[in-house]
Design a protein around this motif. Structure first.
Motif, mmCIF file in Angstrom:
data_model
loop_
_atom_site.group_PDB
_atom_site.id
_atom_site.type_symbol
_atom_site.label_atom_id
_atom_site.label_comp_id
_atom_site.label_asym_id
_atom_site.label_seq_id
_atom_site.Cartn_x
_atom_site.Cartn_y
_atom_site.Cartn_z
ATOM 1 N N GLY A 49 0.779 -1.233 0.000
ATOM 2 C CA GLY A 49 0.000 0.000 0.000
ATOM 3 C C GLY A 49 0.810 1.281 0.000
ATOM 4 N N LYS A 50 2.136 1.189 0.045
ATOM 5 C CA LYS A 50 2.979 2.384 0.033
ATOM 6 C C LYS A 50 2.847 3.076 -1.324
ATOM 7 C CE LYS A 50 7.709 4.010 0.332
ATOM 8 N NZ LYS A 50 9.112 3.630 0.240
ATOM 9 N N GLU A 51 2.639 4.392 -1.312
ATOM 10 C CA GLU A 51 2.513 5.172 -2.539
ATOM 11 C C GLU A 51 3.818 5.896 -2.834
ATOM 12 O OE1 GLU A 51 -0.898 7.716 -2.348
ATOM 13 O OE2 GLU A 51 -2.279 6.037 -2.142
ATOM 14 N N THR A 52 4.266 5.824 -4.081
ATOM 15 C CA THR A 52 5.503 6.456 -4.508
ATOM 16 C C THR A 52 5.220 7.309 -5.738
ATOM 17 O OG1 THR A 52 6.769 4.535 -3.741
ATOM 18 C CG2 THR A 52 7.878 6.022 -5.271
ATOM 19 N N PRO A 53 5.588 8.600 -5.710
ATOM 20 C CA PRO A 53 5.357 9.435 -6.883
ATOM 21 C C PRO A 53 6.276 9.029 -8.035
ATOM 22 C CG PRO A 53 6.621 10.651 -5.258
ATOM 23 C CD PRO A 53 6.235 9.329 -4.622
ATOM 24 N N ILE A 54 5.702 8.903 -9.216
ATOM 25 C CA ILE A 54 6.463 8.571 -10.414
ATOM 26 C C ILE A 54 6.551 9.790 -11.332
ATOM 27 C CG2 ILE A 54 6.580 7.041 -12.433
ATOM 28 C CD1 ILE A 54 6.805 5.554 -9.720
ATOM 29 N N PHE A 55 5.424 10.472 -11.510
ATOM 30 C CA PHE A 55 5.306 11.608 -12.413
ATOM 31 C C PHE A 55 4.492 12.661 -11.670
ATOM 32 C CE2 PHE A 55 4.306 13.345 -16.739
ATOM 33 C CZ PHE A 55 5.515 13.103 -17.365
ATOM 34 N N VAL A 56 5.039 13.873 -11.475
ATOM 35 C CA VAL A 56 4.370 14.908 -10.695
ATOM 36 C C VAL A 56 4.331 16.211 -11.492
ATOM 37 C CG1 VAL A 56 4.409 16.231 -8.545
ATOM 38 C CG2 VAL A 56 5.133 13.845 -8.539
ATOM 39 N N ASN A 57 3.137 16.748 -11.677
ATOM 40 C CA ASN A 57 2.951 18.003 -12.424
ATOM 41 C C ASN A 57 3.669 17.980 -13.771
ATOM 42 O OD1 ASN A 57 1.346 19.182 -10.409
ATOM 43 N ND2 ASN A 57 3.176 19.780 -9.267
ATOM 44 N N GLY A 58 3.518 16.870 -14.478
ATOM 45 C CA GLY A 58 4.061 16.754 -15.823
ATOM 46 C C GLY A 58 5.550 16.466 -15.911
ATOM 47 N N GLN A 59 6.193 16.146 -14.801
ATOM 48 C CA GLN A 59 7.636 15.863 -14.801
ATOM 49 C C GLN A 59 7.908 14.571 -14.050
ATOM 50 O OE1 GLN A 59 10.060 17.819 -16.308
ATOM 51 N NE2 GLN A 59 8.334 18.987 -17.103
ATOM 52 N N TRP A 60 8.954 13.839 -14.467
ATOM 53 C CA TRP A 60 9.378 12.671 -13.711
ATOM 54 C C TRP A 60 9.706 13.106 -12.300
ATOM 55 C CZ3 TRP A 60 8.120 8.271 -15.742
ATOM 56 C CH2 TRP A 60 8.106 8.120 -17.134
ATOM 57 N N ALA A 61 9.316 12.335 -11.321
ATOM 58 C CA ALA A 61 9.479 12.723 -9.909
ATOM 59 C C ALA A 61 10.946 12.886 -9.520
ATOM 60 C CB ALA A 61 8.800 11.688 -9.007
ATOM 61 N N TRP A 62 11.855 12.231 -10.204
ATOM 62 C CA TRP A 62 13.277 12.311 -9.825
ATOM 63 C C TRP A 62 14.010 13.429 -10.554
ATOM 64 C CZ3 TRP A 62 11.087 7.894 -11.972
ATOM 65 C CH2 TRP A 62 11.295 7.713 -13.333
ATOM 66 N N GLU A 63 13.329 14.186 -11.384
ATOM 67 C CA GLU A 63 14.005 15.293 -12.081
ATOM 68 C C GLU A 63 13.962 16.560 -11.270
ATOM 69 O OE1 GLU A 63 12.295 15.563 -16.014
ATOM 70 O OE2 GLU A 63 13.674 14.060 -16.736
#
Length: 63
Positions: A49-63
């Motif tokens: 159930g852990k949620e991890t952001p992948i894509f946030v506000n149109g950008q990859w989460a790690w950028e």
């Protein structure tokens, strides 16, 4: 597309049959697709159930 034999220990020395037996994908077709919008958010959810952001506000989460 094809799996990467170099990701499997000893994979570069294996035959196509050995690679397939070890689960390395063999394919003649590779398809890329693009996703995105300025307001797109994508979250991965693990088995616990852990949620991890992948894509946030149109950008990859790690950028």
């Amino acid at each position: 597309g094809m799996g990467f034999p170099e990701c499997l220990k000893g994979g570069l020395e294996m035959s196509p049959e050995e690679l397939l037996a070890h689960g390395v994908n063999q394919s003649t077709t590779h398809v890329d697709f693009m996703i995105g919008a300025d307001d797109l958010n994508i979250w991965g959810i693990s088995a616990d159930g852990k949620e991890t952001p992948i894509f946030v506000n149109g950008q990859w989460a790690w950028e």
